[in-house]
Design a protein around this motif. Structure first.
Motif, PDB file in Angstrom:
ATOM      1  N   SER A 102     -13.670  55.078  87.542  1.00  0.00           N
ATOM      2  CA  SER A 102     -14.453  55.939  86.666  1.00  0.00           C
ATOM      3  C   SER A 102     -14.660  57.272  87.382  1.00  0.00           C
ATOM      4  O   SER A 102     -14.502  57.371  88.596  1.00  0.00           O
ATOM      5  CB  SER A 102     -15.798  55.303  86.330  1.00  0.00           C
ATOM      6  N   GLY A 103     -14.986  58.290  86.617  1.00  0.00           N
ATOM      7  CA  GLY A 103     -15.186  59.600  87.223  1.00  0.00           C
ATOM      8  C   GLY A 103     -13.915  60.112  87.864  1.00  0.00           C
ATOM      9  O   GLY A 103     -12.814  59.858  87.376  1.00  0.00           O
ATOM     10  N   THR A 104     -14.061  60.806  88.982  1.00  0.00           N
ATOM     11  CA  THR A 104     -12.909  61.327  89.719  1.00  0.00           C
ATOM     12  C   THR A 104     -12.694  60.493  90.970  1.00  0.00           C
ATOM     13  O   THR A 104     -13.589  60.377  91.812  1.00  0.00           O
ATOM     14  CB  THR A 104     -13.134  62.805  90.108  1.00  0.00           C
ATOM     15  N   VAL A 105     -11.527  59.902  91.099  1.00  0.00           N
ATOM     16  CA  VAL A 105     -11.177  59.085  92.255  1.00  0.00           C
ATOM     17  C   VAL A 105     -10.671  60.012  93.352  1.00  0.00           C
ATOM     18  O   VAL A 105      -9.831  60.874  93.123  1.00  0.00           O
ATOM     19  CB  VAL A 105     -10.104  58.031  91.884  1.00  0.00           C
ATOM     20  N   THR A 106     -11.187  59.814  94.579  1.00  0.00           N
ATOM     21  CA  THR A 106     -10.841  60.670  95.711  1.00  0.00           C
ATOM     22  C   THR A 106     -10.070  59.873  96.771  1.00  0.00           C
ATOM     23  O   THR A 106      -9.993  58.637  96.707  1.00  0.00           O
ATOM     24  CB  THR A 106     -12.104  61.251  96.370  1.00  0.00           C
ATOM     25  N   VAL A 134      -4.485  44.696  89.294  1.00  0.00           N
ATOM     26  CA  VAL A 134      -4.804  45.256  87.976  1.00  0.00           C
ATOM     27  C   VAL A 134      -5.716  46.446  88.224  1.00  0.00           C
ATOM     28  O   VAL A 134      -6.656  46.378  89.016  1.00  0.00           O
ATOM     29  CB  VAL A 134      -5.437  44.211  87.019  1.00  0.00           C
ATOM     30  N   TYR A 135      -5.372  47.555  87.592  1.00  0.00           N
ATOM     31  CA  TYR A 135      -6.074  48.816  87.828  1.00  0.00           C
ATOM     32  C   TYR A 135      -6.449  49.390  86.471  1.00  0.00           C
ATOM     33  O   TYR A 135      -5.576  49.746  85.679  1.00  0.00           O
ATOM     34  CB  TYR A 135      -5.129  49.745  88.586  1.00  0.00           C
ATOM     35  N   VAL A 136      -7.755  49.429  86.196  1.00  0.00           N
ATOM     36  CA  VAL A 136      -8.259  49.837  84.887  1.00  0.00           C
ATOM     37  C   VAL A 136      -8.818  51.258  84.976  1.00  0.00           C
ATOM     38  O   VAL A 136      -9.749  51.520  85.741  1.00  0.00           O
ATOM     39  CB  VAL A 136      -9.349  48.873  84.381  1.00  0.00           C
ATOM     40  N   LEU A 137      -8.233  52.159  84.199  1.00  0.00           N
ATOM     41  CA  LEU A 137      -8.717  53.534  84.092  1.00  0.00           C
ATOM     42  C   LEU A 137      -9.405  53.645  82.739  1.00  0.00           C
ATOM     43  O   LEU A 137      -8.755  53.853  81.718  1.00  0.00           O
ATOM     44  CB  LEU A 137      -7.554  54.531  84.187  1.00  0.00           C
ATOM     45  N   GLY A 138     -10.710  53.459  82.742  1.00  0.00           N
ATOM     46  CA  GLY A 138     -11.465  53.415  81.504  1.00  0.00           C
ATOM     47  C   GLY A 138     -11.680  54.776  80.874  1.00  0.00           C
ATOM     48  O   GLY A 138     -11.203  55.806  81.359  1.00  0.00           O
ATOM     49  N   GLU A 139     -12.415  54.771  79.788  1.00  0.00           N
ATOM     50  CA  GLU A 139     -12.686  55.998  79.039  1.00  0.00           C
ATOM     51  C   GLU A 139     -13.460  57.007  79.872  1.00  0.00           C
ATOM     52  O   GLU A 139     -13.371  58.210  79.638  1.00  0.00           O
ATOM     53  CB  GLU A 139     -13.442  55.668  77.754  1.00  0.00           C
ATOM     54  N   ASP A 140     -14.227  56.535  80.861  1.00  0.00           N
ATOM     55  CA  ASP A 140     -15.015  57.432  81.700  1.00  0.00           C
ATOM     56  C   ASP A 140     -14.255  57.894  82.946  1.00  0.00           C
ATOM     57  O   ASP A 140     -14.826  58.539  83.820  1.00  0.00           O
ATOM     58  CB  ASP A 140     -16.339  56.781  82.088  1.00  0.00           C
ATOM     59  N   PHE A 141     -12.963  57.592  83.027  1.00  0.00           N
ATOM     60  CA  PHE A 141     -12.123  58.056  84.132  1.00  0.00           C
ATOM     61  C   PHE A 141     -11.746  59.513  83.878  1.00  0.00           C
ATOM     62  O   PHE A 141     -11.230  59.853  82.815  1.00  0.00           O
ATOM     63  CB  PHE A 141     -10.868  57.186  84.228  1.00  0.00           C
ATOM     64  N   ASP A 142     -12.020  60.371  84.879  1.00  0.00           N
ATOM     65  CA  ASP A 142     -11.747  61.804  84.734  1.00  0.00           C
ATOM     66  C   ASP A 142     -10.455  62.237  85.411  1.00  0.00           C
ATOM     67  O   ASP A 142      -9.888  63.268  85.062  1.00  0.00           O
ATOM     68  CB  ASP A 142     -12.903  62.633  85.301  1.00  0.00           C
ATOM     69  N   GLY A 143     -10.004  61.497  86.404  1.00  0.00           N
ATOM     70  CA  GLY A 143      -8.773  61.869  87.080  1.00  0.00           C
ATOM     71  C   GLY A 143      -8.833  61.611  88.570  1.00  0.00           C
ATOM     72  O   GLY A 143      -9.735  60.957  89.078  1.00  0.00           O
ATOM     73  N   TYR A 144      -7.823  62.144  89.270  1.00  0.00           N
ATOM     74  CA  TYR A 144      -7.682  61.982  90.712  1.00  0.00           C
ATOM     75  C   TYR A 144      -7.817  63.325  91.405  1.00  0.00           C
ATOM     76  O   TYR A 144      -7.338  64.340  90.905  1.00  0.00           O
ATOM     77  CB  TYR A 144      -6.283  61.447  91.056  1.00  0.00           C
ATOM     78  N   SER A 145      -8.405  63.305  92.591  1.00  0.00           N
ATOM     79  CA  SER A 145      -8.368  64.500  93.425  1.00  0.00           C
ATOM     80  C   SER A 145      -6.954  64.606  94.000  1.00  0.00           C
ATOM     81  O   SER A 145      -6.173  63.651  93.952  1.00  0.00           O
ATOM     82  CB  SER A 145      -9.385  64.385  94.568  1.00  0.00           C
ATOM     83  N   ASP A 187      -2.018  57.737  96.587  1.00  0.00           N
ATOM     84  CA  ASP A 187      -1.321  56.922  95.599  1.00  0.00           C
ATOM     85  C   ASP A 187       0.161  56.811  95.945  1.00  0.00           C
ATOM     86  O   ASP A 187       0.767  55.758  95.775  1.00  0.00           O
ATOM     87  CB  ASP A 187      -1.504  57.538  94.213  1.00  0.00           C
ATOM     88  N   LEU A 188       0.723  57.881  96.445  1.00  0.00           N
ATOM     89  CA  LEU A 188       2.138  57.884  96.813  1.00  0.00           C
ATOM     90  C   LEU A 188       2.425  56.945  97.983  1.00  0.00           C
ATOM     91  O   LEU A 188       3.563  56.514  98.162  1.00  0.00           O
ATOM     92  CB  LEU A 188       2.603  59.302  97.154  1.00  0.00           C
ATOM     93  N   MET A 240      -0.724  60.469  79.510  1.00  0.00           N
ATOM     94  CA  MET A 240       0.087  61.111  80.546  1.00  0.00           C
ATOM     95  C   MET A 240       0.233  60.230  81.788  1.00  0.00           C
ATOM     96  O   MET A 240       1.305  60.172  82.384  1.00  0.00           O
ATOM     97  CB  MET A 240      -0.482  62.472  80.917  1.00  0.00           C
ATOM     98  N   LEU A 241      -0.831  59.529  82.161  1.00  0.00           N
ATOM     99  CA  LEU A 241      -0.741  58.645  83.323  1.00  0.00           C
ATOM    100  C   LEU A 241       0.188  57.472  83.044  1.00  0.00           C
ATOM    101  O   LEU A 241       0.977  57.072  83.901  1.00  0.00           O
ATOM    102  CB  LEU A 241      -2.130  58.145  83.728  1.00  0.00           C
ATOM    103  N   GLY A 242       0.101  56.930  81.850  1.00  0.00           N
ATOM    104  CA  GLY A 242       1.004  55.848  81.472  1.00  0.00           C
ATOM    105  C   GLY A 242       2.454  56.290  81.499  1.00  0.00           C
ATOM    106  O   GLY A 242       3.332  55.568  81.981  1.00  0.00           O
TER     107      GLY A 242
END
Length: 120
Positions: free
Chosen positions: A19-23, A48-59, A66-67, A88-90
């Motif tokens: 949720s929010g911005t993942v750093t 399993v990695y869930v990016l819910g509706e409150d997920f804003d993105g990645y720093s 992630d790479l 876009m993430l999908g």
């Protein structure tokens, strides 16, 4: 904390809700240790990695972390399910999934239970 473990998963399966911005710190403090611990069991790890509706993105730092998944030994990961309605993430996972040393599938948020069943 932007990354929360999903409780009550089988031993060889780990899961997180973002949720929010993942750093990069979220990766270093939560995701990386969980993957390392699971890989030490010397059996394929499912994620399993869930990016819910409150997920804003990645720093930018989180994107770099992630790479690093491509560095995980090919036999250490079994299946990875990305659960998201972020189109876009999908699509990025579909394009670059061949770089990840695991079977990868993308599921819509409405199909989270199917994602959990698939990774297990």
């Amino acid at each position: 904390m932007p990354l929360q473990p999903i409780p009550d998963l089988p031993v060889a399966t780990i899961g997180f809700r973002a949720s929010g911005t993942v750093t990069a710190d979220d990766y270093s403090e939560v995701l990386d240790p969980a993957i390392r611990k699971a890989v030490e069991r010397e059996e394929p790890v499912n994620l399993v990695y869930v990016l819910g509706e409150d997920f804003d993105g990645y720093s930018l730092g989180a994107m770099a972390k992630d790479l690093e998944l491509v560095k995980v030994p090919r036999d250490a990961l079994g299946r990875i399910a990305l659960v998201t309605d972020h189109r876009m993430l999908g699509e990025a996972v579909h394009l670059f999934g061949f770089l990840i040393p695991a079977q990868v599938r993308v599921f819509a948020l409405a199909n989270e239970s199917a994602a959990l069943a698939w990774v297990q």
